[in-house]
Design a protein around this motif. Structure first.
Motif, mmCIF file in Angstrom:
data_model
loop_
_atom_site.group_PDB
_atom_site.id
_atom_site.type_symbol
_atom_site.label_atom_id
_atom_site.label_comp_id
_atom_site.label_asym_id
_atom_site.label_seq_id
_atom_site.Cartn_x
_atom_site.Cartn_y
_atom_site.Cartn_z
ATOM 1 N N SER A 122 0.769 -1.206 -0.026
ATOM 2 C CA SER A 122 0.081 -0.066 0.137
ATOM 3 C C SER A 122 0.799 1.153 -0.038
ATOM 4 N N ALA A 123 1.852 1.214 1.026
ATOM 5 C CA ALA A 123 2.847 2.471 1.009
ATOM 6 C C ALA A 123 3.614 2.579 -0.530
ATOM 7 N N ASN A 124 4.301 1.518 -0.775
ATOM 8 C CA ASN A 124 4.707 1.645 -2.035
ATOM 9 C C ASN A 124 3.732 2.163 -3.193
ATOM 10 N N GLY A 125 2.780 1.602 -3.166
ATOM 11 C CA GLY A 125 1.886 2.108 -4.254
ATOM 12 C C GLY A 125 1.382 3.406 -4.465
ATOM 13 N N MET A 126 1.184 3.732 -3.076
ATOM 14 C CA MET A 126 0.851 5.210 -2.934
ATOM 15 C C MET A 126 1.787 6.392 -3.257
ATOM 16 N N ASP A 127 3.061 6.036 -3.035
ATOM 17 C CA ASP A 127 3.961 7.038 -3.352
ATOM 18 C C ASP A 127 4.495 6.660 -5.029
ATOM 19 N N LYS A 128 4.204 7.688 -5.540
ATOM 20 C CA LYS A 128 4.596 7.605 -7.088
ATOM 21 C C LYS A 128 6.015 7.625 -7.349
ATOM 22 N N VAL A 129 6.758 8.211 -6.554
ATOM 23 C CA VAL A 129 8.374 8.147 -6.617
ATOM 24 C C VAL A 129 8.620 6.771 -6.198
ATOM 25 N N THR A 130 8.380 6.405 -5.319
ATOM 26 C CA THR A 130 8.893 4.960 -4.704
ATOM 27 C C THR A 130 8.395 3.794 -5.738
ATOM 28 N N ILE A 162 -0.390 2.723 -9.909
ATOM 29 C CA ILE A 162 -1.141 1.647 -9.367
ATOM 30 C C ILE A 162 -2.268 2.169 -8.394
ATOM 31 N N ASN A 163 -3.361 1.730 -8.304
ATOM 32 C CA ASN A 163 -4.390 2.065 -7.260
ATOM 33 C C ASN A 163 -4.482 0.925 -6.468
ATOM 34 N N THR A 164 -4.052 0.984 -5.314
ATOM 35 C CA THR A 164 -4.200 -0.387 -4.460
ATOM 36 C C THR A 164 -5.551 -0.526 -4.026
ATOM 37 N N ILE A 165 -6.397 0.452 -3.712
ATOM 38 C CA ILE A 165 -7.844 0.374 -3.693
ATOM 39 C C ILE A 165 -8.396 1.012 -4.515
ATOM 40 N N PRO A 166 -8.731 0.458 -5.781
ATOM 41 C CA PRO A 166 -9.286 1.121 -7.036
ATOM 42 C C PRO A 166 -10.592 1.747 -6.545
ATOM 43 N N GLY A 167 -11.100 2.915 -7.347
ATOM 44 C CA GLY A 167 -12.495 3.498 -7.044
ATOM 45 C C GLY A 167 -13.356 2.340 -7.674
ATOM 46 N N SER A 168 -14.497 2.110 -6.632
ATOM 47 C CA SER A 168 -15.481 0.924 -7.018
ATOM 48 C C SER A 168 -15.109 -0.258 -7.068
ATOM 49 N N LEU A 169 -13.708 -0.507 -6.480
ATOM 50 C CA LEU A 169 -12.894 -1.617 -6.401
ATOM 51 C C LEU A 169 -12.882 -2.296 -7.932
ATOM 52 N N ARG A 181 2.693 -8.078 -8.842
ATOM 53 C CA ARG A 181 3.723 -8.886 -8.046
ATOM 54 C C ARG A 181 4.939 -8.198 -7.750
ATOM 55 N N ALA A 182 5.460 -7.149 -8.327
ATOM 56 C CA ALA A 182 6.609 -6.565 -8.202
ATOM 57 C C ALA A 182 6.589 -5.693 -6.738
ATOM 58 N N LEU A 183 5.000 -5.168 -6.753
ATOM 59 C CA LEU A 183 4.818 -4.475 -5.601
ATOM 60 C C LEU A 183 4.144 -5.274 -4.315
ATOM 61 N N VAL A 218 -7.701 -6.658 -5.165
ATOM 62 C CA VAL A 218 -7.826 -6.225 -6.391
ATOM 63 C C VAL A 218 -7.350 -4.845 -6.219
ATOM 64 N N ALA A 219 -6.407 -4.558 -7.527
ATOM 65 C CA ALA A 219 -5.771 -3.087 -7.741
ATOM 66 C C ALA A 219 -6.268 -2.957 -9.245
ATOM 67 N N ARG A 220 -5.883 -1.595 -9.586
ATOM 68 C CA ARG A 220 -6.228 -0.933 -10.980
ATOM 69 C C ARG A 220 -4.642 -0.514 -11.429
ATOM 70 N N ILE A 221 -4.272 -1.051 -12.305
ATOM 71 C CA ILE A 221 -2.995 -0.318 -12.837
ATOM 72 C C ILE A 221 -3.411 0.356 -14.089
ATOM 73 N N ASP A 222 -2.905 1.772 -14.154
ATOM 74 C CA ASP A 222 -3.222 2.442 -15.135
ATOM 75 C C ASP A 222 -1.867 2.847 -16.186
#
Ligand SMILES: Nc1ncnc2c1ncn2[C@@H]1O[C@H](COP(=O)(O)OP(=O)(O)O)[C@@H](O)[C@H]1O
Ligand SMILES: [Mg+2]
Length: 399
Positions: free
Chosen positions: A136-144, A330-337, A304-306, A311-315
């Motif tokens: 979640s933390a890695n997915g949230m920070d666009k730099v990391t 990546i959105n680790t908790i995507p809108g409307s799942l 998998r890398a993260l 369920v996640a959404r990769i844009d």
């Protein structure tokens, strides 16, 4: 016996409202034969409430009134305690509202989707759906996130990053670093979402404004090369590291320079916003078979890398000038799942939630096989006896 599911939403996030919609859609889809549902709303100031009034989206027009119809609650960060407690217990009232079996976070954005909430769940030891704290933390920070993907050979758009302090102290340096990318660029807060705080810049003057704007939201900034002729494609992934599958792809339609908050949530034309369901979209995306395959594979690789779960959404962004495909975020908790993507992939929302809960229990079970104790009690050994402050070992325990 039904499974007691706590659906948590709201939170100290600019996406508080969107999360209310996601949660509401999820709750409506959940199988009542299997699940007893407890809605838990976290306010914008961080207080937790529960009550049936939370189930009607209309009630959120007046949150003060809504909360007066609910009960303030909390969970304890004590391992093994999965109770939901009353904050203001009346005489003769039970201390616990309910003992929960699993939590479904339907939260979006900072303080919610970024591992903070997941950390509390880890502390109490309750199974929860979706990504763990690290993912979640890695997915949230666009730099990391981009650093990790780059290291794994997953294509990302060229970027530079810096902190607000660097911007204040070494502005000229930082500007030169950014201008290596060449204009136009796009400036983003590293950890925001829903397009909040994002602006494109076509020259230095616009860059200065865009960075100041982004800094008003966060202290870490990412600047990317702005792709002028692009197609955005989203793809959802469901599963865990060992077993994951990609959904069909979608193309969200935007009205301006970037896909805006309005494009995402307010174009449904209905009486009230439908969250990500409101986005005008092409689904399944009309793409060449090879592009679809590439995107679905890169989506699974990213997941998998993260080390994602649930369920996640990769844009993605396709640069139409070069036909290159990049992972944007990546959105680790995507809108409307992302349920609308899974519906097209042959799984309805109710089945999607069953799967998320299954994965949550599975992760908890697997974690139970990992050691949390190592060797003997170090304090009962001779080594430790010599380690007292000022003792023979000078107070140092060998690490
Ligand atoms: N490098 C880029 N070039 C062109 N447009 C971009 C680029 N990055 C983002 N955008 C636009 O900005 C929108 C929001 O950016 P994104 O990185 O997805 O942030 P958020 O987490 O807020 O959704 C995207 O959906 C897209 O329309
Ligand atoms: Mg986005």
């Amino acid at each position: 016996m039904k499974i007691n599911v706590g659906v948590v939403f709201g939170g100290r996030s600019v996406e508080n409202e969107i999360s209310v919609i996601t949660a509401n859609q999820a709750i409506q889809a959940m199988d009542r034969e299997k699940y007893a549902i407890t809605p838990i709303y976290i306010t914008k100031t961080g207080k937790w409430y529960s009550g049936d009034a939370l189930l009607n989206v209309e009630n959120y027009r007046d949150t003060k009134k809504l909360l007066s119809m609910c009960e303030e609650v909390y969970m304890r960060p004590v391992y093994g305690d999965t109770n939901l407690y009353r904050a203001n217990r009346k005489l003769f009232q039970k201390e616990s509202v309910i003992k929960l079996d699993v939590i479904l976070p339907a939260l979006h954005g900072t303080n919610c989707e970024d591992g903070t909430f997941q950390g509390i769940m880890e502390f109490s030891g309750i199974p929860y759906t979706g990504c763990n704290t690290l993912a979640s933390a890695n997915g949230m920070d666009k730099v990391t996130m981009k650093m990790i993907l780059k290291e794994c050979g997953i294509p990302v758009i060229d970027y530079r990053w810096f902190s607000d302090k660097e911007w204040d102290d070494k502005k000229e340096n930082t500007i030169s670093k950014i201008e290596e990318l060449g204009y136009p660029v796009i400036v983003k807060p590293a950890n925001s979402g829903s397009s909040v705080g994002i602006r494109a810049a076509h020259n230095r003057e616009e860059l200065l404004d865009a960075v100041d704007y982004a800094i008003s939201f966060t202290s870490r900034i990412i600047v990317e090369k702005y792709v002028q002729k692009l197609k955005e494609v989203n793809c959802s992934v469901l599963g865990n590291y060992y077993e994951c599958q990609a959904s069909v792809c979608e193309v969200p339609v935007r009205s301006g320079e970037i896909l805006s908050y309005q494009d995402k949530y307010m174009n449904g034309g209905g009486k009230q916003s439908q969250g990500m369901r409101s986005t005008v979209r092409e689904i399944p995306a009309n793409l060449p078979e090879t592009s679809t395959k590439f995107i679905q594979q890169a989506a699974c690789d990213t997941f998998r890398a993260l080390d994602c779960d649930g369920v996640a959404r990769i844009d993605f962004i396709i640069d139409e000038a070069t036909d290159k495909i990049f992972v944007n975020e990546i959105n680790t908790i995507p809108g409307s799942l992302s349920f609308y993507l899974w519906e097209y992939s042959g799984m309805n929302f109710s089945q999607l939630i069953d799967r998320l809960i299954e994965i949550a229990f599975r992760r908890k079970q697997d974690a139970g096989f990992k050691a949390v104790n190592y060797g003997e009690n170090i304090f009962a050994t001779k080594v430790a006896n010599g380690a007292k402050m000022g003792g023979k070992m000078g107070g140092k325990l060998g690490k």
